[in-house]
Design an enzyme around this catalytic site. Sequence first.
Site, PDB file in Angstrom:
ATOM      1  N   LYS A 127      45.070  39.998  52.049  1.00  0.00           N
ATOM      2  CA  LYS A 127      46.307  40.584  51.541  1.00  0.00           C
ATOM      3  C   LYS A 127      46.797  41.720  52.447  1.00  0.00           C
ATOM      4  CE  LYS A 127      47.137  38.026  47.935  1.00  0.00           C
ATOM      5  NZ  LYS A 127      48.315  37.118  47.923  1.00  0.00           N
ATOM      6  N   TYR A 163      39.501  38.819  50.014  1.00  0.00           N
ATOM      7  CA  TYR A 163      40.841  38.827  49.422  1.00  0.00           C
ATOM      8  C   TYR A 163      41.625  40.053  49.871  1.00  0.00           C
ATOM      9  CZ  TYR A 163      44.399  38.660  45.700  1.00  0.00           C
ATOM     10  OH  TYR A 163      45.576  38.621  44.978  1.00  0.00           O
TER      11      TYR A 163
END
Length: 253
Positions: free
Chosen positions: A162, A158
């Site tokens: 991002k 993640y």
Amino acid sequence: MFDLTGRRALVTGAGHGIGAAIAVALAEHGADVVVHHGRSADRAAAVVERIAGLGRRVLAVGGDVTDTAEVDRFVGEATQYLGGLDILVCNAGHLVGRVAVADMSDEHFARVTDVNLTATFRTVRAALPALRASGAGRVVTMASLAAHNGGGPGAVAYSAAKAGVIGLTKGLAKELAPDRITVNALAPGYIGDTDFHATFSTPERRAATVAALPVGRGGTAAEVAAAAVYLVSAEAGFVTGATVDIDGGASPR
């Protein structure tokens, strides 16, 4: 107050949480809004009802942001309904699950990257013709505090995705500037009134996170939405390629 009257917006992942707050805030400032959802049709309907109550044109569209054909379809539906597109907020994304690298499959890493980073690319690409025709397009992407600090346990995929969103945002800002399109990212930290942390973090971890914040409290989806409203406003026309941290001082740089 920023005036978005007559502006036409599409917000992905707007059935709940931060996306819903952004969709409502844009409408409160005068924009007409298409509310995209993945699997939250019932919750998106509630967002649509709220926006309709403000007297704005509003439509809900569903679609899988990891499927190019689906993205092209719902962006096309949004553009057709609104008669064009001035604002795109790429909010759709997901942690998917907390998995340590030693236990992580290629499929998990690819899925997390797809729903957060590649989906943002797909959506911007699909919306580009309409944004170019606008003459003053605005794109807001959704990064995260995890892009700066690596995230919590099991969030390597993640945080990498991002961080990629921030790089994508900067590259798009340069490439699309001649078309008078600005592209900026929001990087929320602990936003306590959404499902995200309740789903992926224990109560004890959430409490520890809040206790460590310099401001002494978690943020709200409305505070993230307020930053989005500024970034899509006429007043922010000289702001592009930026990442706005909304994290209570968790990542001072």
